[in-house]
Design a protein around this motif. Structure first.
Motif, PDB file in Angstrom:
ATOM      1  N   MET A   1      38.202  42.089  56.941  1.00 35.39           N
ATOM      2  CA  MET A   1      36.738  41.347  56.842  1.00 35.39           C
ATOM      3  C   MET A   1      36.597  40.305  55.729  1.00 35.39           C
ATOM      4  N   THR A   2      36.065  38.882  55.766  1.00 34.07           N
ATOM      5  CA  THR A   2      35.838  38.123  54.788  1.00 34.07           C
ATOM      6  C   THR A   2      34.517  37.508  54.966  1.00 34.07           C
ATOM      7  N   SER A   3      33.832  36.999  54.182  1.00 31.55           N
ATOM      8  CA  SER A   3      32.666  36.275  54.151  1.00 31.55           C
ATOM      9  C   SER A   3      33.084  34.703  54.144  1.00 31.55           C
ATOM     10  N   VAL A   4      31.879  33.944  54.477  1.00 35.00           N
ATOM     11  CA  VAL A   4      32.049  32.608  54.482  1.00 35.00           C
ATOM     12  C   VAL A   4      32.447  32.076  52.985  1.00 35.00           C
ATOM     13  N   LEU A   5      32.055  32.712  51.880  1.00 39.80           N
ATOM     14  CA  LEU A   5      32.293  32.158  50.618  1.00 39.80           C
ATOM     15  C   LEU A   5      33.357  32.839  49.812  1.00 39.80           C
ATOM     16  N   TYR A   6      33.633  34.031  50.096  1.00 39.07           N
ATOM     17  CA  TYR A   6      34.513  34.781  49.327  1.00 39.07           C
ATOM     18  C   TYR A   6      35.376  36.019  50.113  1.00 39.07           C
ATOM     19  N   ASP A   7      36.311  36.467  49.847  1.00 40.72           N
ATOM     20  CA  ASP A   7      36.968  37.717  50.508  1.00 40.72           C
ATOM     21  C   ASP A   7      36.196  38.850  49.934  1.00 40.72           C
ATOM     22  N   ASN A   8      36.292  39.865  50.841  1.00 40.48           N
ATOM     23  CA  ASN A   8      35.816  41.117  50.038  1.00 40.48           C
ATOM     24  C   ASN A   8      36.423  41.686  49.154  1.00 40.48           C
ATOM     25  N   PRO A   9      35.956  42.353  47.999  1.00 40.36           N
ATOM     26  CA  PRO A   9      36.897  42.673  46.938  1.00 40.36           C
ATOM     27  C   PRO A   9      37.637  43.882  47.362  1.00 40.36           C
ATOM     28  N   GLY A  10      38.843  43.975  46.782  1.00 40.17           N
ATOM     29  CA  GLY A  10      39.806  45.189  46.991  1.00 40.17           C
ATOM     30  C   GLY A  10      39.547  46.187  45.831  1.00 40.17           C
ATOM     31  N   PRO A  11      40.599  46.976  46.093  1.00 43.11           N
ATOM     32  CA  PRO A  11      40.505  48.438  45.027  1.00 43.11           C
ATOM     33  C   PRO A  11      40.134  47.842  43.759  1.00 43.11           C
ATOM     34  N   ALA A  12      41.264  47.135  43.311  1.00 43.64           N
ATOM     35  CA  ALA A  12      41.102  46.817  41.709  1.00 43.64           C
ATOM     36  C   ALA A  12      39.689  45.983  41.520  1.00 43.64           C
ATOM     37  N   ALA A  13      39.629  45.140  42.431  1.00 39.62           N
ATOM     38  CA  ALA A  13      38.208  44.358  41.866  1.00 39.62           C
ATOM     39  C   ALA A  13      36.843  45.274  42.092  1.00 39.62           C
ATOM     40  N   ARG A  14      36.776  46.158  43.023  1.00 40.22           N
ATOM     41  CA  ARG A  14      35.646  47.160  42.738  1.00 40.22           C
ATOM     42  C   ARG A  14      35.815  48.192  41.606  1.00 40.22           C
ATOM     43  N   ARG A  15      37.074  48.278  41.147  1.00 39.18           N
ATOM     44  CA  ARG A  15      37.122  49.337  40.011  1.00 39.18           C
ATOM     45  C   ARG A  15      36.422  48.400  38.707  1.00 39.18           C
ATOM     46  N   ARG A  16      36.945  46.804  38.581  1.00 37.48           N
ATOM     47  CA  ARG A  16      36.280  46.035  37.673  1.00 37.48           C
ATOM     48  C   ARG A  16      34.665  46.099  37.673  1.00 37.48           C
ATOM     49  N   ILE A  17      34.362  45.816  38.926  1.00 40.17           N
ATOM     50  CA  ILE A  17      32.867  45.774  39.295  1.00 40.17           C
ATOM     51  C   ILE A  17      32.139  46.853  38.689  1.00 40.17           C
ATOM     52  N   ARG A  18      32.801  48.097  39.154  1.00 37.36           N
ATOM     53  CA  ARG A  18      32.026  49.369  38.576  1.00 37.36           C
ATOM     54  C   ARG A  18      31.971  49.299  37.361  1.00 37.36           C
ATOM     55  N   PHE A  19      33.220  48.952  36.684  1.00 35.95           N
ATOM     56  CA  PHE A  19      33.337  49.356  35.035  1.00 35.95           C
ATOM     57  C   PHE A  19      32.350  48.253  34.431  1.00 35.95           C
ATOM     58  N   TRP A  20      32.347  47.062  34.714  1.00 36.28           N
ATOM     59  CA  TRP A  20      31.288  45.947  34.095  1.00 36.28           C
ATOM     60  C   TRP A  20      29.933  46.274  34.431  1.00 36.28           C
ATOM     61  N   THR A  21      29.649  47.005  35.561  1.00 42.71           N
ATOM     62  CA  THR A  21      28.146  47.392  36.002  1.00 42.71           C
ATOM     63  C   THR A  21      27.844  48.453  34.990  1.00 42.71           C
ATOM     64  N   ALA A  22      28.715  49.593  34.912  1.00 40.60           N
ATOM     65  CA  ALA A  22      28.397  50.566  33.842  1.00 40.60           C
ATOM     66  C   ALA A  22      28.013  49.974  32.432  1.00 40.60           C
ATOM     67  N   VAL A  23      29.149  49.056  32.162  1.00 39.90           N
ATOM     68  CA  VAL A  23      28.942  48.688  30.758  1.00 39.90           C
ATOM     69  C   VAL A  23      27.705  47.778  30.387  1.00 39.90           C
ATOM     70  N   SER A  24      27.214  46.914  31.396  1.00 39.06           N
ATOM     71  CA  SER A  24      25.918  46.243  31.506  1.00 39.06           C
ATOM     72  C   SER A  24      24.591  47.308  31.332  1.00 39.06           C
ATOM     73  N   ILE A  25      24.868  48.221  32.041  1.00 38.22           N
ATOM     74  CA  ILE A  25      23.659  49.231  32.095  1.00 38.22           C
ATOM     75  C   ILE A  25      23.569  49.921  30.747  1.00 38.22           C
ATOM     76  N   VAL A  26      24.773  50.296  30.183  1.00 36.99           N
ATOM     77  CA  VAL A  26      24.777  50.887  28.963  1.00 36.99           C
ATOM     78  C   VAL A  26      24.184  49.889  27.913  1.00 36.99           C
ATOM     79  N   ALA A  27      24.718  48.909  27.922  1.00 33.17           N
ATOM     80  CA  ALA A  27      24.240  47.723  26.781  1.00 33.17           C
ATOM     81  C   ALA A  27      22.683  47.672  27.152  1.00 33.17           C
TER      82      ALA A  27
END
Length: 311
Positions: A1-27
């Motif tokens: 499944m894809t959207s109009v503007l971008y592809d749905n993130p894969g496993p590696a992209a989801r891990r990066r999103i979770r990592f940087w989300t956690a870093v942003s919350i901690v900061a």
């Protein structure tokens, strides 16, 4: 499944999103903790700084100033809605002698800073219109008039563009169908376009009402006795009245900000309730009539699920 503007993130992209989300919350948590530590280190969050707010008389005056803020904001919002509707009607008019003056007024008052409008109004329309403030018990009445007229002119010009955009967002076929059956433009606007546009415009209207409520705090510049000006009186005279070692600046601002947040949340809740109610009414109005409601004979289903059996 894809959207109009971008592809749905894969496993590696989801891990990066979770990592940087956690870093942003901690900061962010670290920044908030540092600010709280700095404020507490200077004694602004000690128990003594909260002692003025134990006084019931202070809360009575605080709510009186809050009522003054609500009076100015509510009157400004009502007048801005009326002014915005009038300017939007002129902006959408087919007559140039109505459209161009409305365009000039909208663009002028949208471009002028609100603070300049209020200060200018204090020396121009404030004294002649001070009877409005006197009638509702606002002090000083000329500052109240300057604040209300300034808020009305600015927010009315912004709402005029909101109304115009909402009317233009209604599909063109709606107005064309109404013109085809002989309706005049005024009737089309009142009966066809406006009811459909209101539901689309409601979030933007509420957002502008919240802006008007917050901008009413500018009344302390011209001496209007509203919530923020009373908060300034608390922390300026708090050290002498309650014998505190320093003015309770931070605690006073926390209380005032909390009151503004509660009022804006209530206003947003009211808007959500109105939107749900309008959506429910629209669904009920669009619901198809049953055979019993229309008075028609029910049609027996055929073996293939149609209205009659195949021949």
């Amino acid at each position: 499944m894809t959207s109009v503007l971008y592809d749905n993130p894969g496993p590696a992209a989801r891990r990066r999103i979770r990592f940087w989300t956690a870093v942003s919350i901690v900061a962010l948590a670290a920044v908030v903790a540092f600010v709280i530590w700095q404020v507490a280190r200077k004694g602004q969050l000690s128990a003594a700084m909260w002692s003025p707010f134990v006084d019931s008389g202070l809360w009575r005056q605080l709510f009186e100033s809050l009522f003054a803020t609500i009076k100015a904001a509510l009157l400004s919002i009502v007048l801005a809605l009326v002014l915005g509707a009038i300017l939007a009607a002129g902006r959408l008019s087919d007559r140039g002698w109505l459209r161009w003056p409305a365009f000039v007024v909208i663009e002028f008052f949208r471009a002028v800073p609100l603070l300049l409008l209020i200060l200018f109004g204090l020396f121009t329309w404030g004294p002649p219109l001070s009877f409005i403030g006197t009638a509702i018990g606002a002090t000083p009445p000329d500052a109240f008039a300057a604040l209300v007229v300034g808020l009305t002119l600015y927010n009315g010009s912004v709402l005029a563009e909101v109304f115009r955009a909402g009317i233009n967002a209604v599909p063109r076929g709606q107005s064309e169908a109404a013109y085809a059956i002989g309706m005049r433009k005024t009737a089309v606007m009142r009966m066809i376009l406006a009811p459909q546009a209101i539901r689309m415009m409601l979030p933007a209207i509420v957002a502008q009402c919240v802006v008007a409520l917050k901008d009413s705090a500018l009344g302390f510049i011209v001496g209007y006795q509203e919530l923020l000006s009373f908060g300034k009186r608390i922390y300026q005279g708090g050290a002498d009245i309650w014998e505190l070692p320093q003015p309770p600046v931070v605690t006073t601002l926390i209380v005032v900000v909390a009151i503004y947040i509660v009022i804006n949340l209530l206003l947003s809740w009211l808007a959500s309730w109105l939107e749900r109610r309008m959506s429910r009414s629209r669904k009920l109005a669009a619901a198809p009539l049953t055979a019993m409601q229309t008075g028609e004979e029910p049609v027996a289903a055929g073996p293939l699920g149609g209205g009659e059996a195949p021949k």
